[in-house]
Scaffold this active site. Structure first.
Site, PDB file in Angstrom:
ATOM      1  N   HIS A 183     -23.551  -6.221  10.799  1.00 28.62           N
ATOM      2  CA  HIS A 183     -23.348  -5.244  11.878  1.00 28.62           C
ATOM      3  C   HIS A 183     -24.040  -3.916  11.632  1.00 28.62           C
ATOM      4  CE1 HIS A 183     -20.041  -7.412  14.010  1.00 28.62           C
ATOM      5  NE2 HIS A 183     -19.855  -7.924  12.807  1.00 28.62           N
ATOM      6  N   LYS A 204     -17.407   7.198  21.483  1.00 32.46           N
ATOM      7  CA  LYS A 204     -17.715   6.314  20.361  1.00 32.46           C
ATOM      8  C   LYS A 204     -17.322   7.048  19.089  1.00 32.46           C
ATOM      9  CE  LYS A 204     -22.071   6.373  21.876  1.00 32.46           C
ATOM     10  NZ  LYS A 204     -22.469   4.966  21.906  1.00 32.46           N
ATOM     11  N   LYS A 208     -25.363   8.664  15.775  1.00 31.25           N
ATOM     12  CA  LYS A 208     -25.066   8.495  17.206  1.00 31.25           C
ATOM     13  C   LYS A 208     -25.437   9.745  18.008  1.00 31.25           C
ATOM     14  CE  LYS A 208     -21.229   5.240  16.282  1.00 31.25           C
ATOM     15  NZ  LYS A 208     -21.581   3.997  16.974  1.00 31.25           N
ATOM     16  N   THR A 256     -21.421  -1.611  22.033  1.00 31.63           N
ATOM     17  CA  THR A 256     -20.743  -2.447  23.024  1.00 31.63           C
ATOM     18  C   THR A 256     -20.160  -1.555  24.126  1.00 31.63           C
ATOM     19  OG1 THR A 256     -18.879  -2.439  21.485  1.00 31.63           O
ATOM     20  CG2 THR A 256     -20.194  -4.457  21.606  1.00 31.63           C
ATOM     21  N   LYS A 279     -19.806  -1.740  28.457  1.00 29.13           N
ATOM     22  CA  LYS A 279     -18.608  -1.445  29.256  1.00 29.13           C
ATOM     23  C   LYS A 279     -18.944  -0.470  30.386  1.00 29.13           C
ATOM     24  CE  LYS A 279     -16.118  -2.436  25.078  1.00 29.13           C
ATOM     25  NZ  LYS A 279     -15.703  -1.871  23.774  1.00 29.13           N
TER      26      LYS A 279
END
Ligand code: 26Q
Length: 787
Positions: A333, A521, A527, A629, A633
């Site tokens: 991952h 997140k 990020k 993910t 959404k």
């Protein structure tokens, strides 16, 4: 069949026997427990039927140290097709279902994406009819609850079973023992029903609780050594006490290794014990079991299975190795070097020497294999499982598994061509991609009933609930203005609902007519929440300088937890909140700009945020986000992405059209090219607008209580001993990001044009159902059949 009177009777009975009162008089959280317990009576018979039905079939087993399940109640009622009936029944009793629903504590037994993926996979496997059980840890305390106090993150313990655990069934008859050096403890299983939509199949999630063999040492107690009397009990129970809140950086805590071994050993013993009852012969184990390792956290399963087979079951080493490597599959991952798990050898020696011993043998076997393959001695070291005093769990997983997969196409390509290329050359047939997905049952049907209803109406069927590709047929309404108006209405409703919730939870007013720009997140430098923050400040100063400038009113919403020891991440949270305060206190910003950092972002908050979004922020440094993910959404709920060419964003815009999304910034190849000569200071010097924004970290605009802002600023311009300057290329991407945001600002003004982009995102999101992902795992890796 749903039986009103029956359920009512049970509710009254449980209210009486569990809480000593009448249902209507109970606290909402007590009502929740009572209602759930009563529902369990409907579920258990189906569950037992499912066990019988899958008896004798090959099964997949998902081993994961995390499951980020989110609330059970509504999910299970929907899966059992009883939600409307239960709601109505409660209404008749004068009880509000929504209040009961909201009183359920989220079981937050996971950190972020990896844990939530495990939960989506469970849902998909059961819905599709694939026998797949999950194994994990029943932490007493899940991920900490977050409060924001004076702009800063404060962590609070998450006692998620405080009011009870009505969905968990404690199976004392199936306790197993797990051995550590010098002690033995019990693993007590708690089973949770994983109800497939339409209850075709109910699988099991088995979470282990750690308990002591000895309750109490009476001798010590009589000697008045009270601490010692309960020491064994406490030591044992501590193993499953709390989920580690780190989601990238490896802290190397002994207790974490204990947790991993604890649940892995218990799970394997459980499988072997059940299999032996069938009298088939252990050599056939792989014909009945396929075990997926959710990252390396459960990778100790490889030596543990070897140990159990050779030392407990008396198989030969080679035979056991053949079984092991035909059973396991490993999902990677992350590409972040700092997130690759390594454990000091001595931890293994001290805690689980019986496993350490097996690992040394596996390592020797690997080196022998490599020599046979003609690898030169000086090239061996990079393959070593035991290397420089550390045990490399990813290497163990690759060597001991039949399959290794990445979680999005780009991610897998990078594994194959870059990070793991030398492994790929040895075993090319093992490597494959499985792009992540999400379950539309939770992320559309449950969280956005309004949009679900429109979709069902237009498609004339509910098939999309179990076949998301059906959404494609909605494409024909893209130019139907009437449908677009209804779609916009629904978005408006969801924004209104979110605004009310935010008012209640955060005490902040937000304008449902403004553009909701959302980044939710975990907080991480890669990020790049900081890039988002810089852009907001840029807008702030633009408006200050040109108050007449015409901009679309925007509400920026953030939700993020930072690992408690991650100082920079916490500084970024504070910075965002400082910006929120600056903007809030400036009358000129009223009706134009608003920033909210929501507290305690979690699954149940997410269910309210995704449906209300106008813009999805997916702005990680290219090559760093394995998949993402949350991006899916947002897409499913019809929000365009502003994002980089990273992770699954690439596949998202491939499906929905780049013209309906906002892609910007450096790509992996660009970064590869510039990284060795990158000079962020030059950008800083030559871009006064960026400089002004960055300098708010050091010029007194905000108070820098502990030097954390200064440290952030330095990290961008000069780096630190562990990384180069601006490690995540925020400065380099800033201008393009800003310009791309300007395009958003222009495009959003065309209401119907914007609605069409949103619509095309939703209708092309079919690929990102976890049903598709699970089908691929089932066919390519697990080789299992549906019931
Ligand atoms: C490891 C050792 C010690 C302590 C903690 C950990 C640890 C725990 C959790 C390391 C990593 C995690 C979680 C990682 C994670 O959530 N990764 C995300 O996985 C998603 C599902 O595949 C991807 O979509 C995301 O891109 C990825 O960041």
């Amino acid at each position: 069949m749903f039986n009103h009177e029956n359920l009512k009777k049970r509710i009254d009975l449980y209210a009486m026997t569990t809480f000593g009162g009448e249902f209507k008089q109970l606290l909402d959280s007590e009502k929740y427990v009572v209602l759930s317990k009563a529902m369990m009576e409907n579920i258990v018979p189906y569950w037992n039927d499912s066990r019988k039905e899958t008896e004798g079939m090959k099964k997949a087993y998902y081993l994961s140290s995390e499951y980020l399940l989110g609330r059970f109640l509504t999910n299970n009622l929907i899966a059992m097709d009883t939600k409307d009936d239960v709601k109505r029944m409660l209404e008749e009793m004068g009880v509000d279902y929504n209040e009961i629903e909201e009183s359920e504590e989220d079981p937050a037994l996971g950190n972020g994406g990896l844990g939530r993926l495990a939960a989506c996979f469970l849902d998909s496997a059961a819905t599709l009819g694939y026998p797949m059980d999950g194994y994990g840890i029943r932490y007493d305390f899940g991920l900490f609850k977050q409060k924001i106090v004076d702009g800063e993150q404060v962590e609070v313990a998450d006692n998620w079973t405080k009011y009870g655990d009505p969905w968990g069934i404690r199976k004392v008859s199936e306790i197993v023992r797990v051995t550590f050096k010098g002690s033995e403890i019990y693993a007590v299983p708690y089973d949770y029903a994983v109800i497939g939509y339409g209850k075709k199949l109910i699988n099991t999630l088995r979470l282990w609780k750690a308990e002591s063999l000895e309750e109490f040492d009476f001798r010590a107690f009589n000697d008045q050594k009270y601490d010692q009397a309960v020491k064994a009990k406490n030591d044992a129970e501590n193993i499953a006490k709390v989920l580690y809140p780190n989601d990238s950086y490896e802290e190397g805590k002994k207790l974490r290794l204990k947790q991993q071994y604890f649940f892995v050993s218990a799970s394997l013993q459980d499988m072997i014990r059940k299999f032996k009852k069938k009298d088939i012969g252990l050599e056939k184990f792989p014909q009945f079991h396929s075990i997926q390792l959710n990252d390396t956290h459960p990778a100790v399963a490889i030596p543990e299975l070897m140990r159990l087979l050779t030392r407990k079951e008396g198989l030969g080493w080679d035979e056991a190795w053949a079984i092991t490597t035909a059973t396991f599959a490993y999902t990677n991952h992350t590409l972040l070097a700092e997130a690759l798990e390594q454990w000091p050898e001595r931890y293994y020696q001290e805690l689980i020497p019986q496993v350490y011993d097996v690992i040394t043998k596996i390592n020797s076997m690997l080196l022998e294999d490599l020599r046979k393959k003609g690898i030169h001695d000086h090239d061996l070291s990079r393959y070593e499982i035991i290397h420089n005093g550390n045990i490399r769990m990813a290497w163990m997983s690759i060597y001991g598994s039949k399959s290794i997969n990445g979680v999005a196409r780009l991610h897998t390509d990078l594994l194959i061509n870059k990070e793991l290329n030398y492994w790929y050359k040895l075993y090319p047939e093992k490597f494959n991609n499985k792009t992540n997905g999400i379950t539309q049952r939770r992320w559309l049907l449950q969280s956005n009933p309004e949009l679900s209803e429109l979709v069902t109406e237009l498609l004339g069927s509910e098939e999309w609930i179990t076949d998301l590709k059906k959404l494609k047929d909605l494409g024909k309404y893209t130019n139907d203005d009437e449908v677009m108006e209804r779609f916009l209405d629904i978005k408006g409703t969801k924004k209104q609902q979110l605004a009310e919730y935010i008012k209640q939870e955060e005490g902040e007013d937000i304008d449902p007519d403004s553009l909701f720009d959302i980044q939710i997140k975990r907080l991480h430098e890669y990020k790049r929440q900081l890039l988002n923050a810089f852009h907001i400040l840029y807008l702030y100063y633009e408006i200050k300088e040109n108050p007449e400038k015409n901009t679309v009113p925007r509400t920026f919403i953030f939700g993020a937890k930072a690992a408690p020891g991650y100082v920079r991440a916490k500084a970024i949270i504070k910075f965002i909140n400082d910006i929120a305060g600056l903007v809030k206190n400036d009358p000129l910003m009223k009706g134009r700009l608003k920033i909210v950092f929501v507290q305690n972002y979690r699954v149940s908050y997410a269910e309210k945020l995704f449906p209300a979004a106008d813009l999805s922020e997916q702005i990680s440094t290219a090559g760093k986000e394995a998949s993402g993910t949350g991006n899916m959404k947002f897409m499913l709920n019809g929000a365009p992405t502003i994002g980089t060419y990273d992770g699954a964003n690439i596949e998202i815009v491939e499906e929905a059209g780049e013209e309906n999304n906002y892609i910007f910034g450096l790509r992996v190849e660009d970064i590869e090219e510039i990284k060795d000569t990158y000079n962020p200071e030059a950008i800083y010097q030559n871009n006064p607008k960026l400089r002004r924004v960055m300098d708010t970290l050091i010029d007194g605009t905000f108070e820098d209580q502990d030097g954390a802002y200064r440290e952030l600023h330095n990290s961008l311009l000069y780096g630190a001993h562990w990384h180069r300057a601006d490690n995540y290329f925020i400065l380099k991407d800033f201008d393009e990001y800003r310009k791309t945001q300007e395009k958003v600002d222009i495009d959003y003004r065309d209401r119907l044009g914007w609605a069409r982009k949103c619509w095309l995102n939703m209708s092309n999101s079919g690929k990102f159902s976890s049903d598709r992902t699970i089908e691929q795992y089932a066919q390519d890796i697990w080789n299992i059949d549906k019931i």
